[in-house]
Design a protein around this motif. Structure first.
Motif, PDB file in Angstrom:
ATOM      1  N   LEU A 184      -8.646  -9.043 -10.916  1.00 38.34           N
ATOM      2  CA  LEU A 184      -7.830  -9.467  -9.783  1.00 38.34           C
ATOM      3  C   LEU A 184      -6.968  -8.321  -9.246  1.00 38.34           C
ATOM      4  O   LEU A 184      -6.671  -8.276  -8.046  1.00 38.34           O
ATOM      5  CB  LEU A 184      -6.957 -10.658 -10.169  1.00 38.34           C
ATOM      6  CG  LEU A 184      -7.663 -12.013 -10.133  1.00 38.34           C
ATOM      7  CD1 LEU A 184      -6.779 -13.109 -10.696  1.00 38.34           C
ATOM      8  CD2 LEU A 184      -8.099 -12.364  -8.714  1.00 38.34           C
ATOM      9  N   VAL A 185      -6.571  -7.399 -10.102  1.00 39.72           N
ATOM     10  CA  VAL A 185      -5.865  -6.212  -9.610  1.00 39.72           C
ATOM     11  C   VAL A 185      -6.790  -5.408  -8.701  1.00 39.72           C
ATOM     12  O   VAL A 185      -6.399  -4.962  -7.621  1.00 39.72           O
ATOM     13  CB  VAL A 185      -5.349  -5.352 -10.774  1.00 39.72           C
ATOM     14  CG1 VAL A 185      -4.827  -4.012 -10.259  1.00 39.72           C
ATOM     15  CG2 VAL A 185      -4.240  -6.073 -11.535  1.00 39.72           C
ATOM     16  N   ALA A 186      -8.047  -5.228  -9.149  1.00 37.74           N
ATOM     17  CA  ALA A 186      -9.023  -4.502  -8.325  1.00 37.74           C
ATOM     18  C   ALA A 186      -9.244  -5.214  -6.990  1.00 37.74           C
ATOM     19  O   ALA A 186      -9.343  -4.564  -5.935  1.00 37.74           O
ATOM     20  CB  ALA A 186     -10.337  -4.356  -9.090  1.00 37.74           C
ATOM     21  N   TYR A 187      -9.328  -6.541  -7.022  1.00 40.39           N
ATOM     22  CA  TYR A 187      -9.504  -7.309  -5.789  1.00 40.39           C
ATOM     23  C   TYR A 187      -8.304  -7.112  -4.865  1.00 40.39           C
ATOM     24  O   TYR A 187      -8.470  -6.897  -3.647  1.00 40.39           O
ATOM     25  CB  TYR A 187      -9.677  -8.783  -6.128  1.00 40.39           C
ATOM     26  CG  TYR A 187      -9.730  -9.694  -4.922  1.00 40.39           C
ATOM     27  CD1 TYR A 187     -10.887  -9.818  -4.160  1.00 40.39           C
ATOM     28  CD2 TYR A 187      -8.610 -10.429  -4.538  1.00 40.39           C
ATOM     29  CE1 TYR A 187     -10.932 -10.652  -3.049  1.00 40.39           C
ATOM     30  CE2 TYR A 187      -8.646 -11.263  -3.433  1.00 40.39           C
ATOM     31  CZ  TYR A 187      -9.810 -11.373  -2.694  1.00 40.39           C
ATOM     32  OH  TYR A 187      -9.835 -12.193  -1.590  1.00 40.39           O
ATOM     33  N   CYS A 188      -7.101  -7.168  -5.416  1.00 43.00           N
ATOM     34  CA  CYS A 188      -5.898  -7.007  -4.598  1.00 43.00           C
ATOM     35  C   CYS A 188      -5.816  -5.605  -4.007  1.00 43.00           C
ATOM     36  O   CYS A 188      -5.380  -5.433  -2.858  1.00 43.00           O
ATOM     37  CB  CYS A 188      -4.655  -7.310  -5.430  1.00 43.00           C
ATOM     38  SG  CYS A 188      -4.503  -9.038  -5.922  1.00 43.00           S
ATOM     39  N   GLU A 189      -6.226  -4.593  -4.770  1.00 41.61           N
ATOM     40  CA  GLU A 189      -6.234  -3.230  -4.240  1.00 41.61           C
ATOM     41  C   GLU A 189      -7.199  -3.115  -3.055  1.00 41.61           C
ATOM     42  O   GLU A 189      -6.902  -2.449  -2.058  1.00 41.61           O
ATOM     43  CB  GLU A 189      -6.624  -2.238  -5.339  1.00 41.61           C
ATOM     44  CG  GLU A 189      -5.598  -2.075  -6.445  1.00 41.61           C
ATOM     45  CD  GLU A 189      -4.405  -1.230  -6.039  1.00 41.61           C
ATOM     46  OE1 GLU A 189      -4.271  -0.879  -4.841  1.00 41.61           O
ATOM     47  OE2 GLU A 189      -3.577  -0.927  -6.920  1.00 41.61           O
ATOM     48  N   ARG A 190      -8.354  -3.777  -3.167  1.00 43.51           N
ATOM     49  CA  ARG A 190      -9.319  -3.744  -2.069  1.00 43.51           C
ATOM     50  C   ARG A 190      -8.756  -4.457  -0.836  1.00 43.51           C
ATOM     51  O   ARG A 190      -8.895  -3.964   0.296  1.00 43.51           O
ATOM     52  CB  ARG A 190     -10.634  -4.383  -2.508  1.00 43.51           C
ATOM     53  CG  ARG A 190     -11.693  -4.419  -1.411  1.00 43.51           C
ATOM     54  CD  ARG A 190     -13.074  -4.710  -1.982  1.00 43.51           C
ATOM     55  NE  ARG A 190     -13.149  -5.983  -2.656  1.00 43.51           N
ATOM     56  CZ  ARG A 190     -13.374  -7.145  -2.028  1.00 43.51           C
ATOM     57  NH1 ARG A 190     -13.523  -7.165  -0.703  1.00 43.51           N
ATOM     58  NH2 ARG A 190     -13.453  -8.266  -2.702  1.00 43.51           N
ATOM     59  N   LYS A 191      -8.115  -5.612  -1.026  1.00 47.23           N
ATOM     60  CA  LYS A 191      -7.519  -6.334   0.101  1.00 47.23           C
ATOM     61  C   LYS A 191      -6.371  -5.531   0.714  1.00 47.23           C
ATOM     62  O   LYS A 191      -6.167  -5.558   1.931  1.00 47.23           O
ATOM     63  CB  LYS A 191      -7.032  -7.704  -0.347  1.00 47.23           C
ATOM     64  CG  LYS A 191      -8.127  -8.624  -0.887  1.00 47.23           C
ATOM     65  CD  LYS A 191      -9.196  -8.911   0.139  1.00 47.23           C
ATOM     66  CE  LYS A 191      -8.734  -9.845   1.214  1.00 47.23           C
ATOM     67  NZ  LYS A 191      -9.830 -10.252   2.138  1.00 47.23           N
ATOM     68  N   LEU A 192      -5.634  -4.819  -0.133  1.00 48.86           N
ATOM     69  CA  LEU A 192      -4.530  -4.011   0.367  1.00 48.86           C
ATOM     70  C   LEU A 192      -5.046  -2.869   1.240  1.00 48.86           C
ATOM     71  O   LEU A 192      -4.424  -2.519   2.250  1.00 48.86           O
ATOM     72  CB  LEU A 192      -3.723  -3.455  -0.808  1.00 48.86           C
ATOM     73  CG  LEU A 192      -2.491  -2.620  -0.473  1.00 48.86           C
ATOM     74  CD1 LEU A 192      -1.479  -3.438   0.312  1.00 48.86           C
ATOM     75  CD2 LEU A 192      -1.855  -2.081  -1.755  1.00 48.86           C
ATOM     76  N   ALA A 193      -6.200  -2.307   0.877  1.00 53.31           N
ATOM     77  CA  ALA A 193      -6.795  -1.255   1.704  1.00 53.31           C
ATOM     78  C   ALA A 193      -7.193  -1.801   3.072  1.00 53.31           C
ATOM     79  O   ALA A 193      -7.118  -1.089   4.080  1.00 53.31           O
ATOM     80  CB  ALA A 193      -8.009  -0.657   0.988  1.00 53.31           C
ATOM     81  N   GLN A 194      -7.586  -3.065   3.117  1.00 52.71           N
ATOM     82  CA  GLN A 194      -7.970  -3.694   4.382  1.00 52.71           C
ATOM     83  C   GLN A 194      -6.753  -4.144   5.184  1.00 52.71           C
ATOM     84  O   GLN A 194      -6.795  -4.194   6.416  1.00 52.71           O
ATOM     85  CB  GLN A 194      -8.882  -4.892   4.113  1.00 52.71           C
ATOM     86  CG  GLN A 194     -10.190  -4.531   3.417  1.00 52.71           C
ATOM     87  CD  GLN A 194     -10.936  -5.767   2.924  1.00 52.71           C
ATOM     88  OE1 GLN A 194     -10.458  -6.895   3.029  1.00 52.71           O
ATOM     89  NE2 GLN A 194     -12.119  -5.556   2.376  1.00 52.71           N
ATOM     90  N   ASP A 195      -5.680  -4.492   4.476  1.00 52.95           N
ATOM     91  CA  ASP A 195      -4.471  -5.014   5.124  1.00 52.95           C
ATOM     92  C   ASP A 195      -3.251  -4.374   4.468  1.00 52.95           C
ATOM     93  O   ASP A 195      -2.626  -4.958   3.578  1.00 52.95           O
ATOM     94  CB  ASP A 195      -4.426  -6.538   4.974  1.00 52.95           C
ATOM     95  CG  ASP A 195      -3.261  -7.167   5.725  1.00 52.95           C
ATOM     96  OD1 ASP A 195      -2.443  -6.425   6.300  1.00 52.95           O
ATOM     97  OD2 ASP A 195      -3.153  -8.410   5.730  1.00 52.95           O
ATOM     98  N   PRO A 196      -2.902  -3.149   4.870  1.00 56.01           N
ATOM     99  CA  PRO A 196      -1.791  -2.433   4.220  1.00 56.01           C
ATOM    100  C   PRO A 196      -0.437  -3.128   4.348  1.00 56.01           C
ATOM    101  O   PRO A 196       0.510  -2.745   3.653  1.00 56.01           O
ATOM    102  CB  PRO A 196      -1.783  -1.072   4.939  1.00 56.01           C
ATOM    103  CG  PRO A 196      -3.136  -0.937   5.537  1.00 56.01           C
ATOM    104  CD  PRO A 196      -3.560  -2.334   5.894  1.00 56.01           C
ATOM    105  N   ALA A 197      -0.345  -4.137   5.214  1.00 56.51           N
ATOM    106  CA  ALA A 197       0.934  -4.821   5.407  1.00 56.51           C
ATOM    107  C   ALA A 197       1.202  -5.894   4.362  1.00 56.51           C
ATOM    108  O   ALA A 197       2.263  -6.524   4.376  1.00 56.51           O
ATOM    109  CB  ALA A 197       0.986  -5.439   6.803  1.00 56.51           C
ATOM    110  N   LEU A 198       0.262  -6.130   3.433  1.00 52.83           N
ATOM    111  CA  LEU A 198       0.484  -7.151   2.403  1.00 52.83           C
ATOM    112  C   LEU A 198       1.701  -6.803   1.545  1.00 52.83           C
ATOM    113  O   LEU A 198       1.859  -5.667   1.088  1.00 52.83           O
ATOM    114  CB  LEU A 198      -0.749  -7.280   1.504  1.00 52.83           C
ATOM    115  CG  LEU A 198      -1.970  -8.000   2.068  1.00 52.83           C
ATOM    116  CD1 LEU A 198      -3.131  -7.935   1.081  1.00 52.83           C
ATOM    117  CD2 LEU A 198      -1.646  -9.455   2.400  1.00 52.83           C
TER     118      LEU A 198
END
Length: 268
Positions: A184-198
């Motif tokens: 889930l950390v890896a998933y969140c890092e990937r989503k953060l790359a797509q949406d840096p405003a998270l």
């Protein structure tokens, strides 16, 4: 007014206390959320050990919990419910009867001006390919139709039996595995790359309370833990977000362990 998050109640199976006792504890916690003038409540998956909705019947029990959900939404407080891997077959019963908002996939909500990614967490990130294939099959309309042909007594018995076997084979939840080992950390890092405003990524499923700062140094991955043993949840307001433990009738802070950012308090 605070917003509350919890997950993994697993009502229907006994653990440190019976399912009925845990249900009463959850109801008291929900009353506490209302007394705190909750802005909203997010219940992030695996509320039940198993859930299935036939055309004219649903699993027996949970009336205190379901009634409390209806009472809270009747007061105008929104409750968001996410499906988990144990209750992925939720349909329209809870939204129609209790007024909750049902989510099947992770969502991004703006809360106190912060962008918050919320989801249960099963089947996300790298790995776990066997479960991902199984989830696709189980979510297929034909699979739900076939299971619905079983008598509810048999269907519930089979589901709880295999759930128990799976839990026994997996053993206790492991401690925090570090950013490389936590999918889930890896998933969140990937989503953060797509949406840096998270600003926050909030999930359940992992069964340990975790507060971990992602690679950008500011976004927090928060895992809600579980209620089989530890009864942990998240309280968020405009100033902060804190993981807490519900102790029968009152909240208590969770001591941070395993490093400055990670709370791991599972007791065997």
């Amino acid at each position: 007014m605070p917003t509350f998050f919890a997950s993994d109640f697993h009502l229907g199976v006994d653990a440190r206390c019976s399912s009925r006792e845990r249900e009463l504890r959850i109801v008291r916690w929900l009353d506490h959320c209302v007394a705190e003038q909750a802005e909203a409540i997010y219940l992030v998956g695996d509320l039940f050990e198993f859930w299935f909705e036939w055309k004219r019947s649903v699993p027996r029990g949970y009336v205190r919990f379901l009634g409390k959900l209806a009472e809270i939404t009747d007061r105008g407080i929104p409750i968001h419910v996410f499906t988990g891997n144990h209750d992925m077959w939720m349909e329209d019963y809870l939204p129609q009867e209790t007024g909750v908002v049902l989510h099947r996939d992770p969502v991004v909500h703006t809360i106190y001006g912060k962008r918050v990614l919320i989801g249960h967490g099963d089947g996300l990130g790298p790995g776990d390919h066997g479960y991902k294939r199984l989830k696709k099959v189980m979510n297929a309309p034909w699979a739900k139709w076939l299971y619905g042909r079983l008598h509810p007594n048999l269907a519930m018995h089979l589901a709880l039996f295999f759930s128990h076997q799976s839990r026994e084979s997996q053993g206790p939840e492991a401690a925090f595995l570090g950013p490389e080992g936590e999918w889930l950390v890896a998933y969140c890092e990937r989503k953060l790359a797509q949406d840096p405003a998270l600003d926050y990524c909030i999930f359940g499923h992992r069964h340990i309370p975790i507060d971990f700062t992602l690679s950008n140094g500011s976004t927090r991955y928060l895992n809600l833990g579980e209620w089989l043993f530890e009864c942990t949840y998240l309280r968020m307001d405009a100033e902060s977000a804190s993981l807490l433990r519900w102790t029968s009738h009152a909240p208590a802070p969770i001591a941070i362990g395993a490093g400055p950012d990670v709370a791991v308090n599972r007791k065997s």
